[in-house]
Design a protein around this motif. Structure first.
Motif, mmCIF file in Angstrom:
data_model
loop_
_atom_site.group_PDB
_atom_site.id
_atom_site.type_symbol
_atom_site.label_atom_id
_atom_site.label_comp_id
_atom_site.label_asym_id
_atom_site.label_seq_id
_atom_site.Cartn_x
_atom_site.Cartn_y
_atom_site.Cartn_z
ATOM 1 N N PRO A 120 0.784 -1.007 0.006
ATOM 2 C CA PRO A 120 -0.162 0.021 -0.004
ATOM 3 C C PRO A 120 0.704 1.229 -0.177
ATOM 4 C CG PRO A 120 -0.867 -1.598 1.516
ATOM 5 C CD PRO A 120 0.386 -2.130 1.033
ATOM 6 N N LEU A 121 1.979 1.181 0.764
ATOM 7 C CA LEU A 121 2.763 2.527 0.630
ATOM 8 C C LEU A 121 3.435 2.660 -0.721
ATOM 9 C CD1 LEU A 121 4.549 2.016 4.391
ATOM 10 C CD2 LEU A 121 2.926 3.827 3.391
ATOM 11 N N ILE A 122 3.971 1.371 -1.521
ATOM 12 C CA ILE A 122 4.283 1.720 -2.974
ATOM 13 C C ILE A 122 3.234 2.302 -3.617
ATOM 14 C CG2 ILE A 122 4.970 0.346 -4.877
ATOM 15 C CD1 ILE A 122 6.483 -1.510 -2.636
ATOM 16 N N ALA A 123 2.003 2.011 -3.364
ATOM 17 C CA ALA A 123 0.790 2.331 -4.108
ATOM 18 C C ALA A 123 0.562 3.770 -3.938
ATOM 19 C CB ALA A 123 -0.419 1.555 -4.048
ATOM 20 N N PHE A 124 0.774 4.340 -2.517
ATOM 21 C CA PHE A 124 0.594 5.748 -2.590
ATOM 22 C C PHE A 124 1.867 6.499 -3.260
ATOM 23 C CE2 PHE A 124 -1.601 4.717 1.736
ATOM 24 C CZ PHE A 124 -2.931 5.352 1.269
ATOM 25 N N SER A 125 2.802 6.033 -3.433
ATOM 26 C CA SER A 125 3.807 6.647 -4.057
ATOM 27 C C SER A 125 3.587 6.823 -5.402
ATOM 28 C CB SER A 125 5.378 6.038 -3.829
ATOM 29 O OG SER A 125 6.008 6.786 -2.828
ATOM 30 N N VAL A 126 3.097 5.630 -6.105
ATOM 31 C CA VAL A 126 2.396 5.824 -7.376
ATOM 32 C C VAL A 126 1.591 6.789 -7.666
ATOM 33 C CG1 VAL A 126 1.441 4.235 -9.187
ATOM 34 C CG2 VAL A 126 3.080 3.345 -7.727
ATOM 35 N N ILE A 127 0.599 6.848 -6.719
ATOM 36 C CA ILE A 127 -0.408 7.996 -6.690
ATOM 37 C C ILE A 127 0.295 9.342 -6.806
ATOM 38 C CG2 ILE A 127 -2.257 9.185 -5.456
ATOM 39 C CD1 ILE A 127 -3.105 6.447 -4.558
ATOM 40 N N LEU A 128 1.075 9.567 -6.111
ATOM 41 C CA LEU A 128 2.128 10.784 -5.898
ATOM 42 C C LEU A 128 2.797 11.067 -7.351
ATOM 43 C CD1 LEU A 128 3.398 10.636 -2.247
ATOM 44 C CD2 LEU A 128 1.952 12.381 -3.273
ATOM 45 N N LEU A 129 3.379 9.998 -7.684
ATOM 46 C CA LEU A 129 4.084 10.000 -8.834
ATOM 47 C C LEU A 129 3.431 10.614 -10.054
ATOM 48 C CD1 LEU A 129 6.613 6.991 -8.993
ATOM 49 C CD2 LEU A 129 7.125 9.766 -8.877
ATOM 50 N N SER A 130 2.176 9.808 -10.275
ATOM 51 C CA SER A 130 1.036 10.345 -11.291
ATOM 52 C C SER A 130 0.789 11.628 -11.105
ATOM 53 C CB SER A 130 -0.127 9.357 -11.129
ATOM 54 O OG SER A 130 -0.849 9.551 -10.088
ATOM 55 N N HIS A 131 0.437 12.108 -9.843
ATOM 56 C CA HIS A 131 0.218 13.478 -9.600
ATOM 57 C C HIS A 131 1.436 14.679 -9.944
ATOM 58 C CE1 HIS A 131 -1.585 17.196 -7.889
ATOM 59 N NE2 HIS A 131 -0.360 17.317 -7.428
ATOM 60 N N ILE A 132 2.702 14.013 -9.789
ATOM 61 C CA ILE A 132 3.763 14.763 -10.309
ATOM 62 C C ILE A 132 3.743 14.971 -11.713
ATOM 63 C CG2 ILE A 132 6.271 14.776 -10.263
ATOM 64 C CD1 ILE A 132 6.214 13.502 -7.488
ATOM 65 N N ARG A 133 3.432 13.817 -12.312
ATOM 66 C CA ARG A 133 3.715 13.887 -14.044
ATOM 67 C C ARG A 133 2.500 14.943 -14.491
ATOM 68 N NH1 ARG A 133 3.813 7.852 -13.698
ATOM 69 N NH2 ARG A 133 6.112 7.721 -13.331
ATOM 70 N N LYS A 134 1.199 14.631 -13.623
ATOM 71 C CA LYS A 134 0.303 15.575 -14.506
ATOM 72 C C LYS A 134 0.617 17.224 -14.262
ATOM 73 C CE LYS A 134 -3.479 12.607 -13.295
ATOM 74 N NZ LYS A 134 -4.678 12.281 -12.298
ATOM 75 N N VAL A 135 1.232 17.418 -13.165
ATOM 76 C CA VAL A 135 1.716 18.900 -12.732
ATOM 77 C C VAL A 135 2.558 19.229 -13.626
ATOM 78 C CG1 VAL A 135 2.590 20.390 -10.939
ATOM 79 C CG2 VAL A 135 0.836 18.838 -10.233
ATOM 80 N N ASP A 136 3.537 18.245 -13.902
ATOM 81 C CA ASP A 136 4.767 18.814 -14.749
ATOM 82 C C ASP A 136 4.119 19.060 -16.309
ATOM 83 O OD1 ASP A 136 6.641 18.547 -13.035
ATOM 84 O OD2 ASP A 136 7.186 16.545 -13.478
ATOM 85 N N LYS A 148 0.944 19.887 -16.977
ATOM 86 C CA LYS A 148 0.333 21.040 -17.174
ATOM 87 C C LYS A 148 1.359 22.322 -17.234
ATOM 88 C CE LYS A 148 -3.798 19.506 -14.787
ATOM 89 N NZ LYS A 148 -4.433 19.811 -13.383
ATOM 90 N N ASN A 149 2.628 22.291 -16.830
ATOM 91 C CA ASN A 149 3.479 23.306 -16.668
ATOM 92 C C ASN A 149 4.335 23.614 -17.734
ATOM 93 O OD1 ASN A 149 2.764 24.232 -14.366
ATOM 94 N ND2 ASN A 149 4.120 22.987 -13.046
ATOM 95 N N ARG A 150 4.157 22.484 -18.868
ATOM 96 C CA ARG A 150 4.914 22.708 -20.104
ATOM 97 C C ARG A 150 4.506 23.586 -20.911
ATOM 98 N NH1 ARG A 150 7.015 16.442 -21.128
ATOM 99 N NH2 ARG A 150 7.841 16.466 -19.226
#
Length: 127
Positions: free
Chosen positions: A107-123, A125-127
């Motif tokens: 589950p903690l790995i899954a939370f990091s996957v969620i955070l990584l997907s959010h990071i990618r979305k933010v990146d 949008k900023n392009r």
């Protein structure tokens, strides 16, 4: 609280808790069993366990601050995968115990996957 903040807090809290209580305040029997699997003396095992606890506390604080970075999440995933693999190799019977590394690490790995997907979305949008 957003899902990103929930993931951040749960990951950080887990690293902090597992560093403080089962390793520094009181060495849990399962922690001692895992470390003793390496064949170290009792004194060396105690030192390694407490040092690991300090490392987990440092990482918990690091993750809380840098949760929006790829490196913090990659380190979390690599660390949790490595710890899970270590238990699977050294003490595989622990994988079927209550509150085992499978039910905490995945589950903690899954939370990091969620955070990584959010990071990618933010990146993206900023392009």
């Amino acid at each position: 609280m957003s899902s990103v903040q929930v993931a951040r807090c749960i990951i950080s809290f887990t690293w902090l808790y597992h560093g403080i209580f089962p390793k520094i305040v009181h060495i849990a029997p399962l922690e001692a069993l895992i470390i003793s699997s390496f064949g170290f003396s009792s004194d060396i095992s105690t030192f390694i366990t407490k040092a690991a606890g300090i490392g987990e506390i440092v990482f918990g604080v690091f993750f809380f601050i840098f949760y929006k970075t790829y490196i913090a999440n990659a380190l979390n995933i690599i660390g949790l995968t490595g710890l899970l693999a270590s238990v699977a190799v050294l003490q595989p019977q622990l994988l079927i115990e209550a509150f085992n590394p499978v039910t905490t690490n995945i589950p903690l790995i899954a939370f990091s996957v969620i955070l990584l997907s959010h990071i990618r979305k933010v990146d993206f949008k900023n392009r």
